[in-house]
Write an enzyme that holds these catalytic residues in place. Sequence first.
Site, PDB file in Angstrom:
ATOM      1  N   ARG A 168      -6.582  12.116  -6.529  1.00 18.05           N
ATOM      2  CA  ARG A 168      -7.934  11.272  -6.469  1.00 18.05           C
ATOM      3  C   ARG A 168      -8.993  12.233  -6.204  1.00 18.05           C
ATOM      4  NH1 ARG A 168      -9.064   6.356  -4.092  1.00 18.05           N
ATOM      5  NH2 ARG A 168     -10.936   7.315  -4.436  1.00 18.05           N
ATOM      6  N   TYR A 205     -15.617 -12.028   0.078  1.00 11.34           N
ATOM      7  CA  TYR A 205     -16.475 -10.535  -0.218  1.00 11.34           C
ATOM      8  C   TYR A 205     -17.782 -10.936  -1.177  1.00 11.34           C
ATOM      9  CZ  TYR A 205     -12.694  -7.337   1.495  1.00 11.34           C
ATOM     10  OH  TYR A 205     -12.163  -6.638   2.272  1.00 11.34           O
ATOM     11  N   ARG A 209       0.949  -1.182   0.041  1.00 12.52           N
ATOM     12  CA  ARG A 209      -0.128  -0.035   0.081  1.00 12.52           C
ATOM     13  C   ARG A 209       0.728   1.381   0.052  1.00 12.52           C
ATOM     14  NH1 ARG A 209      -4.746  -1.931   4.147  1.00 12.52           N
ATOM     15  NH2 ARG A 209      -5.707  -3.429   2.872  1.00 12.52           N
TER      16      ARG A 209
END
Length: 356
Positions: free
Chosen positions: A49, A162, A36
């Site tokens: 972003r 998920y 990350r």
Amino acid sequence: MATLDEHPLSGATADAPLIRAYCGERSTHHPVWFMRQAGRSLPEYRALRTGTKMLDACLDPDLVTEITLQPVRRHGVDAAIFFSDIVVPLRLAGVGVDIVPGRGPVLEHPVRTAADVAALRERSLEAEALAPISAAVQQLTRELGRTPLIGFAGAPFTLAAYLVEGGPSKDHLAARTMMHAQPQVWAELMGWLAEVTGAFLHAQVRAGASAAQLFDSWAGTLSRADYIRYVAPYSRAALAPVRQLRIGDHSVPTVHFGVGTGHLLTAMHEVGVDVVGVDWRTPLDQAAAALPGVVLQGNIDPAMLAADWPVLREHAQQVLTAGRAAPAHVVNLGHGVPPETDPEVLTRLTGWLHEQ
């Protein structure tokens, strides 16, 4: 076997410290990158972003290129990790999924029944859908030069968790229940996920990624027996398209990482990878004893990034010392960079690690 003579791994990145370490060789300095590293801890990322949804950003080659490059420029790390999300291949295959801020991936329709899985299996991940991924990787490798790009994908079990839960879960009970209560449905679901994950990883490597890492974020919730029986075969299948590639004289280094998986390390290696990532819970010398001859990656505790520099430095030294028990060691965190991390800490840590 495919041969890709102009691939970075056949020239530009073949002797990079990270690739040499992944192949079991100690190099002139400790290669380091951070899970990350591309993203939320960087102010330049947050500025870029603004106004763009996460999954939209992941499918914009120009944005992916810039975001992936930001930590390489800032920190001087030894590898770039492809900016993406584990649910991107699901989105590319036409599954209704979005990332809800503050919550995570949420599915439009949870997958709970044989009919749900049968509908999924009518979908596939074609080259046309993967075009933005390939384009981003090609742009990146031109910019990165001799710095390797690591391809990225979520493992089938984590994606299944998920899909079945419909979103994030603490214990993944619905997924683990399907595993035992509907074993054939589970097998069909995991088989499809292995195909999709394999296609996603394969596209990144063919386009120029020099290594591939499979993240099984939630595998730590499983017993060893359940992992071996219900999960490992599909992780092996997901990695197969990459492991079958030949880049000049090289095979493509593969890495497997999970959180809370100290009890699964040998089983995770046995799916067929070169490198095993270790989270912060298991000292690297203990992992090396369980995995003799295996290259390790990890495992600075992300919580230490907020500690005073002498505390972080001492902890990092302990990680380096423990890592000497492995044939080679790529320094990383034991999980991802926390969003609130001061980027200057990562830059300082990278420089210190390179000097050791």
